[in-house]
Design a protein around this motif. Structure first.
Motif, PDB file in Angstrom:
ATOM      1  N   LEU A  13       1.004  -1.451  -0.346  1.00  0.00           N
ATOM      2  CA  LEU A  13       0.392   0.654  -0.182  1.00  0.00           C
ATOM      3  C   LEU A  13       0.617   1.463   0.162  1.00  0.00           C
ATOM      4  CD1 LEU A  13      -2.563   1.063  -0.061  1.00  0.00           C
ATOM      5  CD2 LEU A  13      -3.365   1.318   2.429  1.00  0.00           C
ATOM      6  N   GLY A  14       1.901   0.909   0.414  1.00  0.00           N
ATOM      7  CA  GLY A  14       2.558   2.461   0.966  1.00  0.00           C
ATOM      8  C   GLY A  14       3.563   2.999  -0.545  1.00  0.00           C
ATOM      9  N   LEU A  15       3.351   1.462  -1.253  1.00  0.00           N
ATOM     10  CA  LEU A  15       4.545   2.357  -2.577  1.00  0.00           C
ATOM     11  C   LEU A  15       3.820   2.456  -3.516  1.00  0.00           C
ATOM     12  CD1 LEU A  15       6.310   1.695  -4.762  1.00  0.00           C
ATOM     13  CD2 LEU A  15       5.789  -1.321  -5.340  1.00  0.00           C
ATOM     14  N   ILE A  16       1.688   1.422  -3.642  1.00  0.00           N
ATOM     15  CA  ILE A  16       1.276   2.147  -4.212  1.00  0.00           C
ATOM     16  C   ILE A  16       0.382   3.534  -4.180  1.00  0.00           C
ATOM     17  CG2 ILE A  16      -1.723   1.764  -5.266  1.00  0.00           C
ATOM     18  CD1 ILE A  16       0.462  -0.527  -6.124  1.00  0.00           C
ATOM     19  N   ASN A  17       0.938   4.102  -2.897  1.00  0.00           N
ATOM     20  CA  ASN A  17      -0.190   5.519  -2.996  1.00  0.00           C
ATOM     21  C   ASN A  17       0.988   6.125  -3.886  1.00  0.00           C
ATOM     22  OD1 ASN A  17      -2.049   4.993  -1.839  1.00  0.00           O
ATOM     23  ND2 ASN A  17      -1.071   4.649   0.274  1.00  0.00           N
ATOM     24  N   ARG A  36      -8.777   6.172  -3.521  1.00  0.00           N
ATOM     25  CA  ARG A  36      -7.577   5.998  -3.062  1.00  0.00           C
ATOM     26  C   ARG A  36      -7.889   4.279  -3.619  1.00  0.00           C
ATOM     27  NH1 ARG A  36      -9.636   4.335   3.588  1.00  0.00           N
ATOM     28  NH2 ARG A  36      -7.688   3.176   3.493  1.00  0.00           N
ATOM     29  N   ALA A  37      -6.529   3.526  -2.830  1.00  0.00           N
ATOM     30  CA  ALA A  37      -5.866   2.297  -2.231  1.00  0.00           C
ATOM     31  C   ALA A  37      -6.515   1.908  -1.147  1.00  0.00           C
ATOM     32  CB  ALA A  37      -5.090   1.466  -2.885  1.00  0.00           C
ATOM     33  N   TYR A  38      -7.051   0.663  -1.040  1.00  0.00           N
ATOM     34  CA  TYR A  38      -6.902   0.269   0.558  1.00  0.00           C
ATOM     35  C   TYR A  38      -6.459  -1.158   0.887  1.00  0.00           C
ATOM     36  CZ  TYR A  38     -11.134   2.250  -0.632  1.00  0.00           C
ATOM     37  OH  TYR A  38     -12.561   3.738  -0.614  1.00  0.00           O
ATOM     38  N   HIS A  39      -5.960  -0.992   1.705  1.00  0.00           N
ATOM     39  CA  HIS A  39      -5.723  -2.175   2.352  1.00  0.00           C
ATOM     40  C   HIS A  39      -6.974  -3.543   3.087  1.00  0.00           C
ATOM     41  CE1 HIS A  39      -3.221  -4.144   6.455  1.00  0.00           C
ATOM     42  NE2 HIS A  39      -2.500  -5.090   5.281  1.00  0.00           N
ATOM     43  N   GLU A  40      -6.675  -4.448   1.725  1.00  0.00           N
ATOM     44  CA  GLU A  40      -7.675  -5.519   2.258  1.00  0.00           C
ATOM     45  C   GLU A  40      -7.260  -6.495   2.092  1.00  0.00           C
ATOM     46  OE1 GLU A  40      -9.260  -4.929   5.081  1.00  0.00           O
ATOM     47  OE2 GLU A  40     -10.005  -2.688   5.497  1.00  0.00           O
ATOM     48  N   ARG A  41      -8.081  -7.747   2.322  1.00  0.00           N
ATOM     49  CA  ARG A  41      -8.156  -8.749   1.486  1.00  0.00           C
ATOM     50  C   ARG A  41      -9.130  -9.755   1.096  1.00  0.00           C
ATOM     51  NH1 ARG A  41      -3.060 -12.326   2.987  1.00  0.00           N
ATOM     52  NH2 ARG A  41      -2.104 -11.687   3.767  1.00  0.00           N
ATOM     53  N   LYS A 131       8.487  -2.894   8.628  1.00  0.00           N
ATOM     54  CA  LYS A 131       7.673  -3.048   7.315  1.00  0.00           C
ATOM     55  C   LYS A 131       5.970  -2.940   7.754  1.00  0.00           C
ATOM     56  CE  LYS A 131       6.460  -7.656   5.706  1.00  0.00           C
ATOM     57  NZ  LYS A 131       6.639  -9.219   5.317  1.00  0.00           N
ATOM     58  N   THR A 132       6.256  -1.474   7.298  1.00  0.00           N
ATOM     59  CA  THR A 132       5.320  -0.506   7.551  1.00  0.00           C
ATOM     60  C   THR A 132       4.578  -0.114   6.322  1.00  0.00           C
ATOM     61  OG1 THR A 132       6.494   1.021   8.316  1.00  0.00           O
ATOM     62  CG2 THR A 132       6.024  -0.657  10.337  1.00  0.00           C
ATOM     63  N   ARG A 133       3.628   0.053   6.454  1.00  0.00           N
ATOM     64  CA  ARG A 133       3.173   1.762   4.848  1.00  0.00           C
ATOM     65  C   ARG A 133       4.060   2.919   4.751  1.00  0.00           C
ATOM     66  NH1 ARG A 133      -2.400   2.796   5.097  1.00  0.00           N
ATOM     67  NH2 ARG A 133      -1.963   3.440   7.739  1.00  0.00           N
ATOM     68  N   ASP A 134       3.942   3.096   6.315  1.00  0.00           N
ATOM     69  CA  ASP A 134       4.670   4.843   6.478  1.00  0.00           C
ATOM     70  C   ASP A 134       6.744   4.592   5.826  1.00  0.00           C
ATOM     71  OD1 ASP A 134       2.612   6.011   7.432  1.00  0.00           O
ATOM     72  OD2 ASP A 134       3.337   5.885   9.025  1.00  0.00           O
ATOM     73  N   TYR A 135       7.311   3.440   6.438  1.00  0.00           N
ATOM     74  CA  TYR A 135       8.582   3.141   5.883  1.00  0.00           C
ATOM     75  C   TYR A 135       8.768   3.380   3.994  1.00  0.00           C
ATOM     76  CZ  TYR A 135      13.234   1.984   5.388  1.00  0.00           C
ATOM     77  OH  TYR A 135      14.405   1.319   5.241  1.00  0.00           O
TER      78      TYR A 135
END
Length: 176
Positions: A13-17, A36-41, A131-135
Motif C-alpha cells: 500500500l505504501g508503494l502504490i500510494n 484511494r487504495a485499500y489494505h484489505e484482502r 515492514k510498515t506502510r509509512d516506512y
C-alpha cells in the motif's frame, strides 16, 4: 469504470500510494473507488458501503496486489453485476526484494538465498528497515520516477517464473 485496488500488505500500500501520487500508474486517484487504495484482502463492510454509494450503472474492476493470491475474493451475489473483472498483481518473491535490488545487494542475497529469507537479509544490511506502510511510503517516495521505473522493471525481471501467467507485476500497472 472504477477500479478498486486492494493490497494484501501495508508495504504494498505504501508503494502504490507513492506511484499514484507521482501519477506513474495507468490509473489515477479519480479512477479509484473513493479515490484511494485499500489494505484489505476481502470486500469489507466499509468497502461494500462505498461500492453501494456509486452510481447504479458504475462497473468496477478489482485489482488485488500481494504475494499470496491463492485465496479468492468473496463477492456477494448482489455485487456480481457491478464487479466485472479481477486483476491479480503478484509481488512474489518477497516484497523486500525491491529494497535489496535498490541497495544493489541482489547478487549477494542470491548467493545466500538458501540460508536466509529476504526480510531477514534486508534487516541485516539495513537496520532502519521496518515492514510498515509509512516506512515503505517514505522510502519509495524519496526515489525519482526514473529510479522507481528501473527498480520495478528489475524486480519484474528477477521474479520471472515465480508467478502464474494470469498474474501481472506492479510494473505492468505503470504508464510507459
Amino acid at each position: 469504470m472504477k477500479y478498486l485496488i486492494l493490497t494484501e500488505g501495508e508495504c504494498e500500500l505504501g508503494l502504490i500510494n507513492v506511484l499514484l501520487e507521482k501519477n506513474m500508474m495507468i490509473y489515477s486517484f479519480d479512477d479509484l473507488v473513493y479515490e484511494r487504495a485499500y489494505h484489505e484482502r476481502q470486500l469489507t463492510d466499509k468497502i461494500k458501503e462505498r461500492i453501494n454509494s456509486l452510481p447504479y450503472d458504475e462497473k468496477i474492476t478489482i485489482i488485488r496486489i500481494g504475494d499470496k493470491l491463492t485465496d479468492s475474493i468473496n463477492i456477494p451475489p448482489e455485487y456480481k453485476e457491478k464487479i466485472v473483472e479481477q486483476i491479480k498483481v503478484c509481488t512474489k518473491p518477497e516484497f523486500e526484494i525491491l529494497h535489496i535490488i535498490h541497495k544493489k545487494k541482489i547478487n549477494e542475497f542470491i548467493h545466500r538465498k538458501t540460508e536466509i529469507y529476504a526480510s531477514e537479509y534486508l534487516k541485516s544490511i539495513d537496520k532502519t528497515y521496518k515492514k510498515t506502510r509509512d516506512y515503505n511510503y517514505n522510502y519509495f517516495n524519496s526515489l525519482k520516477e526514473k529510479e522507481l521505473i528501473d527498480l520495478l522493471q528489475k524486480y519484474c525481471q528477477y521474479r520471472r517464473g515465480t508467478h502464474k501467467k494470469e498474474e501481472k507485476a506492479i510494473y505492468d500497472l505503470l504508464k510507459k
